[in-house]
Design a protein around this motif. Structure first.
Motif, PDB file in Angstrom:
ATOM      1  N   ASP A  69      13.653  14.011 -10.256  1.00 25.44           N
ATOM      2  CA  ASP A  69      12.707  13.876 -11.369  1.00 25.44           C
ATOM      3  C   ASP A  69      13.419  13.627 -12.695  1.00 25.44           C
ATOM      4  OD1 ASP A  69      13.860  16.357 -11.768  1.00 25.44           O
ATOM      5  OD2 ASP A  69      12.012  17.494 -11.483  1.00 25.44           O
ATOM      6  N   ARG A  70      14.720  13.307 -12.633  1.00 26.43           N
ATOM      7  CA  ARG A  70      15.497  13.086 -13.843  1.00 26.43           C
ATOM      8  C   ARG A  70      15.259  11.693 -14.413  1.00 26.43           C
ATOM      9  NH1 ARG A  70      19.729  14.892 -10.556  1.00 26.43           N
ATOM     10  NH2 ARG A  70      21.077  13.142 -11.118  1.00 26.43           N
ATOM     11  N   ALA A  71      15.587  11.522 -15.696  1.00 28.17           N
ATOM     12  CA  ALA A  71      15.448  10.220 -16.340  1.00 28.17           C
ATOM     13  C   ALA A  71      16.425   9.233 -15.723  1.00 28.17           C
ATOM     14  CB  ALA A  71      15.709  10.353 -17.835  1.00 28.17           C
TER      15      ALA A  71
ATOM     16  N   GLY B 145       4.889  12.494 -17.472  1.00 26.49           N
ATOM     17  CA  GLY B 145       6.134  11.727 -17.536  1.00 26.49           C
ATOM     18  C   GLY B 145       6.173  10.586 -16.536  1.00 26.49           C
TER      19      GLY B 145
ATOM     20  N   THR C  71       3.246   3.594 -17.765  1.00 27.60           N
ATOM     21  CA  THR C  71       3.239   4.653 -16.764  1.00 27.60           C
ATOM     22  C   THR C  71       2.327   4.197 -15.640  1.00 27.60           C
ATOM     23  OG1 THR C  71       3.587   6.369 -18.448  1.00 27.60           O
ATOM     24  CG2 THR C  71       2.783   7.092 -16.295  1.00 27.60           C
TER      25      THR C  71
ATOM     26  N   ARG D 114      13.330   4.638 -16.364  1.00 36.03           N
ATOM     27  CA  ARG D 114      12.139   5.491 -16.450  1.00 36.03           C
ATOM     28  C   ARG D 114      12.494   6.816 -17.095  1.00 36.03           C
ATOM     29  NH1 ARG D 114      12.620   7.793 -10.725  1.00 36.03           N
ATOM     30  NH2 ARG D 114      13.585   9.763 -11.319  1.00 36.03           N
ATOM     31  N   THR D 115      11.500   7.429 -17.699  1.00 32.32           N
ATOM     32  CA  THR D 115      11.681   8.749 -18.287  1.00 32.32           C
ATOM     33  C   THR D 115      11.609   9.813 -17.193  1.00 32.32           C
ATOM     34  OG1 THR D 115       9.316   9.048 -18.698  1.00 32.32           O
ATOM     35  CG2 THR D 115      10.603   7.969 -20.429  1.00 32.32           C
ATOM     36  N   ALA D 116      12.051  11.014 -17.525  1.00 33.49           N
ATOM     37  CA  ALA D 116      11.922  12.135 -16.596  1.00 33.49           C
ATOM     38  C   ALA D 116      10.439  12.430 -16.364  1.00 33.49           C
ATOM     39  CB  ALA D 116      12.626  13.365 -17.167  1.00 33.49           C
TER      40      ALA D 116
ATOM     41  N   ARG E 211       6.519  -0.753 -22.109  1.00 36.09           N
ATOM     42  CA  ARG E 211       6.510   0.592 -21.524  1.00 36.09           C
ATOM     43  C   ARG E 211       5.174   0.827 -20.830  1.00 36.09           C
ATOM     44  NH1 ARG E 211      10.890   3.198 -23.717  1.00 36.09           N
ATOM     45  NH2 ARG E 211      11.756   2.213 -25.579  1.00 36.09           N
TER      46      ARG E 211
ATOM     47  N   SER F  93       7.825   3.981 -17.226  1.00 36.12           N
ATOM     48  CA  SER F  93       8.811   2.918 -17.000  1.00 36.12           C
ATOM     49  C   SER F  93       8.990   2.096 -18.265  1.00 36.12           C
ATOM     50  CB  SER F  93       8.345   2.001 -15.864  1.00 36.12           C
ATOM     51  OG  SER F  93       8.276   2.701 -14.635  1.00 36.12           O
TER      52      SER F  93
ATOM     53  N   GLY G 164      18.333   5.649 -16.621  1.00 37.09           N
ATOM     54  CA  GLY G 164      18.638   4.764 -17.744  1.00 37.09           C
ATOM     55  C   GLY G 164      18.491   3.287 -17.399  1.00 37.09           C
TER      56      GLY G 164
END
Length: 321
Positions: free
Chosen positions: A136-138, A168, A275, A291-293, A273, A171, A140
């Motif tokens: 579930d981490r971001a 969260g 989701t 993607r963000t966390a 961006r 993308s 880069g």
């Protein structure tokens, strides 16, 4: 982006042997570049809304839906489709969608099932947990398949959202053609350096003393020999990656990477961006993305699940030639 014509350095690697003659990506061909650049920017989607195509059933695209997605991928190398069909538990859905867009040659990374469809979700599997897409981490900025050899370029990819997280998981997306324009307008030497055959090296993947994937060195920007289109290998990660910069190009590799970094962190209108919701998805010619966390909920209905497929083809009808 600067609009003035910058000083031209030597040809990009490969340009002098004639195989890229007439290409806008040949650094010696300023006229072709300017014509391509102006046409690209004039027809570029101005917002995320312009990239979204409503579809009734992603597994059974109509002719009009397929044409709309292809047109957007020709203009921006990406399109987002929006439907109410989550397809959870049906891994054939992304394969049917891809085939409708001319995507047939599937690439299978190490963690992918035999059918070529990766299930990206928080995994309890120890092997998968070492790869960020299964956490579930971001994640880069990167393009996919940077570790593949040239004969196995990941030219396109498909992401289908079968389940969304409680929060969260946004993308962020950028067309590599836009990144190329940004760099070439700033300083063509950046492009020449990033086209070096040793510009980006991904070290071998060795686990338990066994080499699971060999070292892969190659250019960042390259002209795809199959389609004449631009291809980009890039990762923003700092570990397990090596960028060339031995002083022979006066630090142009480093300068190009710093220029890209400023683009990523700025307020560019070209960075989109989104989701993804259940039933939504991304089809693209391997654009820059991340993607963000995210945080999954307690119930299955609030757990993120993305079906991902890599292709050795570009989306049909979107090559440069």
């Amino acid at each position: 982006m600067k609009s003035e014509t910058a000083r031209l350095p030597g040809s990009a690697p490969g340009a002098t042997n004639g195989q890229h003659h007439g290409s806008p990506f040949d650094l010696e061909n300023e006229g072709a570049y300017r014509r391509w650049r102006d046409q690209k920017l004039a027809g570029y989607p101005g917002s995320l809304d312009e990239l979204i195509v409503p579809v009734e059933d992603p597994a059974r695209l109509s002719a009009d839906e397929a044409a709309a997605l292809t047109t957007l991928c020709r203009r921006a190398n990406m399109a987002v489709y929006a439907s109410g069909v989550s397809g959870a538990g049906d891994k054939s859905l992304p394969l049917e969608l891809g085939a409708r867009l001319g995507l047939k040659r599937i690439d299978k990374p190490l963690t992918t099932d035999e059918d070529g469809v990766s299930e990206l979700a928080v995994s309890g599997d120890a092997e998968k947990q070492s790869y960020i897409p299964y956490t579930d981490r971001a994640l880069g900025w990167h393009t996919d398949g940077t570790y593949n050899p040239p004969q196995r370029r990941v030219r396109a990819l498909l992401l289908h959202c079968a389940g969304a997280a409680a929060s969260g998981g946004e993308s962020f997306l950028l067309d590599p053609d836009i990144a190329y324009i940004h760099l070439r307008d700033e300083n063509p030497d950046f492009i020449g350096a990033l086209m070096r055959p040793d510009a980006l090296t991904i070290p071998a993947n060795i686990e338990g003393g066994i080499e699971r994937r060999s070292e892969q060195a190659g250019p960042a920007f390259a002209i795809d020999p199959e389609t004449g289109a631009l291809h980009l290998r890039y990762t923003a990660r700092k570990r397990f990656v090596s960028w060339a910069d031995d002083g022979a190009d006066d630090g142009a590799v480093k300068g190009g990477l710093e220029c890209l970094g400023r683009l990523f962190t700025g307020d560019s209108q070209y960075i989109h961006r989104v989701t993804l919701k259940p039933g939504w998805g991304l089809v693209c010619n391997n654009v820059l993305h991340g993607r963000t966390a995210f945080v999954d909920g307690a119930g299955e209905a609030q757990k993120r699940l993305i079906y991902r497929v890599y292709y050795l083809d570009r989306i049909a009808g979107t090559g440069y030639r």
